[in-house]
Enzyme design. Sequence first.
Site, PDB file in Angstrom:
ATOM      1  NE  ARG A   1      -5.194   4.921  14.795  1.00 23.34           N
ATOM      2  CZ  ARG A   1      -5.696   5.345  13.642  1.00 23.34           C
ATOM      3  NH1 ARG A   1      -6.859   5.978  13.612  1.00 23.34           N
ATOM      4  NH2 ARG A   1      -5.034   5.145  12.523  1.00 23.34           N
TER       5      ARG A   1
ATOM      6  CE  LYS B   1     -10.613   7.499  11.888  1.00 23.51           C
ATOM      7  NZ  LYS B   1     -10.052   6.653  10.804  1.00 23.51           N
TER       8      LYS B   1
ATOM      9  N   GLY C   1       0.819  -1.222   0.000  1.00 23.61           N
ATOM     10  CA  GLY C   1       0.000   0.000   0.000  1.00 23.61           C
ATOM     11  C   GLY C   1       0.849   1.267   0.000  1.00 23.61           C
TER      12      GLY C   1
ATOM     13  CB  VAL D   1       0.731   3.701   4.714  1.00 22.71           C
ATOM     14  CG1 VAL D   1       1.469   3.690   6.057  1.00 22.71           C
ATOM     15  CG2 VAL D   1      -0.178   4.922   4.626  1.00 22.71           C
TER      16      VAL D   1
ATOM     17  CG  HIS E   1      -4.019  15.362   6.227  1.00 22.23           C
ATOM     18  ND1 HIS E   1      -4.296  14.960   4.948  1.00 22.23           N
ATOM     19  CD2 HIS E   1      -4.350  14.312   7.035  1.00 22.23           C
ATOM     20  CE1 HIS E   1      -4.773  13.718   4.974  1.00 22.23           C
ATOM     21  NE2 HIS E   1      -4.802  13.303   6.219  1.00 22.23           N
TER      22      HIS E   1
ATOM     23  CD  GLN F   1      -8.540  14.795   7.546  1.00 18.17           C
ATOM     24  OE1 GLN F   1      -9.453  15.141   8.276  1.00 18.17           O
ATOM     25  NE2 GLN F   1      -8.089  13.555   7.525  1.00 18.17           N
TER      26      GLN F   1
ATOM     27  CB  CYS G   1      -3.045  11.083   8.985  1.00 14.64           C
ATOM     28  SG  CYS G   1      -4.717  10.879   8.318  1.00 14.64           S
TER      29      CYS G   1
END
Lengths: 353, 353
Positions: free
Chosen positions: B102, B224, B15, B17, B257, B158, B131
Amino acid sequence: MSEKKLTVAVLGATGAVGRRILDQLQQSTIPYGTVRALASAKSAGEKVPFGHEVLTVEEATASSFEGVDLVLASAGGSVSKNLAPAAVKAGAVVIDNSSYWRMDNNVPLVVPEVNPEALLHHKGIIANPNCSTTQLVMALKPIHDRFGLDQVIISTYQAASGAGQAAIDEVKAEAQARLNGQSMAEHAKILPVKSDKKHYPLAFNLLPQIDVFEDGDYTHEEYKMIHETKKILLDDKDSREMKVTGTAVRVPVIIGHGESVYVQTGDEQATVADIRQLMVDFPGVVLEDDVAHQVYPQPVEAEGKRETFVGRIRADLENPGAFHLWIVSDNLLKGAAWNTVEIAEKMVEMNLL
Amino acid sequence: MSEKKLTVAVLGATGAVGRRILDQLQQSTIPYGTVRALASAKSAGEKVPFGHEVLTVEEATASSFEGVDLVLASAGGSVSKNLAPAAVKAGAVVIDNSSYWRMDNNVPLVVPEVNPEALLHHKGIIANPNCSTTQLVMALKPIHDRFGLDQVIISTYQAASGAGQAAIDEVKAEAQARLNGQSMAEHAKILPVKSDKKHYPLAFNLLPQIDVFEDGDYTHEEYKMIHETKKILLDDKDSREMKVTGTAVRVPVIIGHGESVYVQTGDEQATVADIRQLMVDFPGVVLEDDVAHQVYPQPVEAEGKRETFVGRIRADLENPGAFHLWIVSDNLLKGAAWNTVEIAEKMVEMNLL
């Protein structure tokens, strides 16, 4: 209603806003007769469309306004500074898009749905607010009247067209360059501010500068939004009753400004349902707020429309009486050309023209 | 410092990332030995670069982690849910980019410059924040420690890459269509949320939806940002001591971002000069705030860099102790791959690996 046919001059008729003023005028209820297109000497002789007709652009000078009843102006601050008084002296009413007259105590700053009563005291010049202010006060007005507003915090997402046709062309050229794997830098000649020293690409980027920097490192755009919002919403000019602050950011959109707005109302009992109903009831505002069906305002959907679209209305979960709003409108129409023509329509309706 | 060579597995290695995790790992101070690239069965056999080497991707299964010391994971929530416990059981430490772990009370959520002490209590899984949270807490941490934070209000800008490589391809295809005068709609297949019902173009547009809608009409992305920021900054988990709220908007940027952030500190004597000095002094933050020379953070400038850039710092002129910040970072590096690798570097430094 006035029965005579009005002679109308559109000043700055060749620009992105000026052309739209001609369109909006042609579609309006204003009883116009002769319509004249005025612009700088450079553009004299050019042709601009007016419905099915074509107008030939004349050079705008201090002597252009003989016999003119109404001037709809979008030609920049220095032109308005020089020509608006001449037009008023010749007997015309001037509705001006530039920032030059907006904060003048003798000049009403008007959004027809919000503060039409300000028109009653005009002295010949009426100012049209900055694009980012107009769509903001459309959403704030009913909240202010019902619940009061203690504080408003704005983050703008402003389209390239706010800087004119050349900025639109520039962002498109930059986007094509990046899609081709080429450098965007050579295309950056206008944005963020034509008169400032450095220019940066806007395509696939964000520029947190609109207009020049002033005291406290705020931009002129940020101050316009703050001061104009207070002038329009606060009858008694006591700015301390409503705090307004914000950040203005240029985004790679062609047409349509977005605004993420946080409002602290004066009523801890106010609910999201109340705010939504206020938007539904306010003329010129369209509530687009049905997240279960992914309905929310988007610039590409607002393009070409006169309304102000409001959605993403949410309560701050920790701060009673505070809400988020997401406001989108066509910055060239409600933010400029349509609001200008709408002021004239309202003045006809109020027998002021 | 640990002296043994670590066997490292990168999970989700194909991917946007995952590839950057391999890059960052290769450039890091981590004493790695064998490095393995893991991904779904579909990608098994593909080749991915690791410095000058090429790794062959293996299918990730529960039995992939024998002999692995460190797993750097960026493979989505359901994969992490299933495979992270298996990796921990096999004796590995897992640093996970997905949102799945998380908010788990047993899982530290870490930005190494901000809360490295949370690593001391790990039980095998460490979560990398979202992020939009990571770059936010980089700027908030020194302000929180020095002056306290009563309220934080965020509007995000973003980039498409936050939704993966397919979203990048989509926004580029849409942009090309519009530049060609064609419809963008047919290209809209992923954004705003792949799993949601409707898809809209992002090119030259703004989408005020990132992730799915939840209670109170907030998006999962907005929650988040709110909950992760509190978990990272508040030691005692008492969320009432700092109010956090915001709006998340997807913008037509490829990488990087932006965040327009309003902070009400707990100290009315705090000055812009104080906030600027805090940014200069904080590791990983770069102050870019010289408006006289038009210096401010921009996504195209942040692309490919590890730092978090902060500028447009201004005092609210009506609200003592309140400030605006404009924060930009590469969402694929500090917002994802670099922070993940940096956590591992920090764990090596702390003798936790």
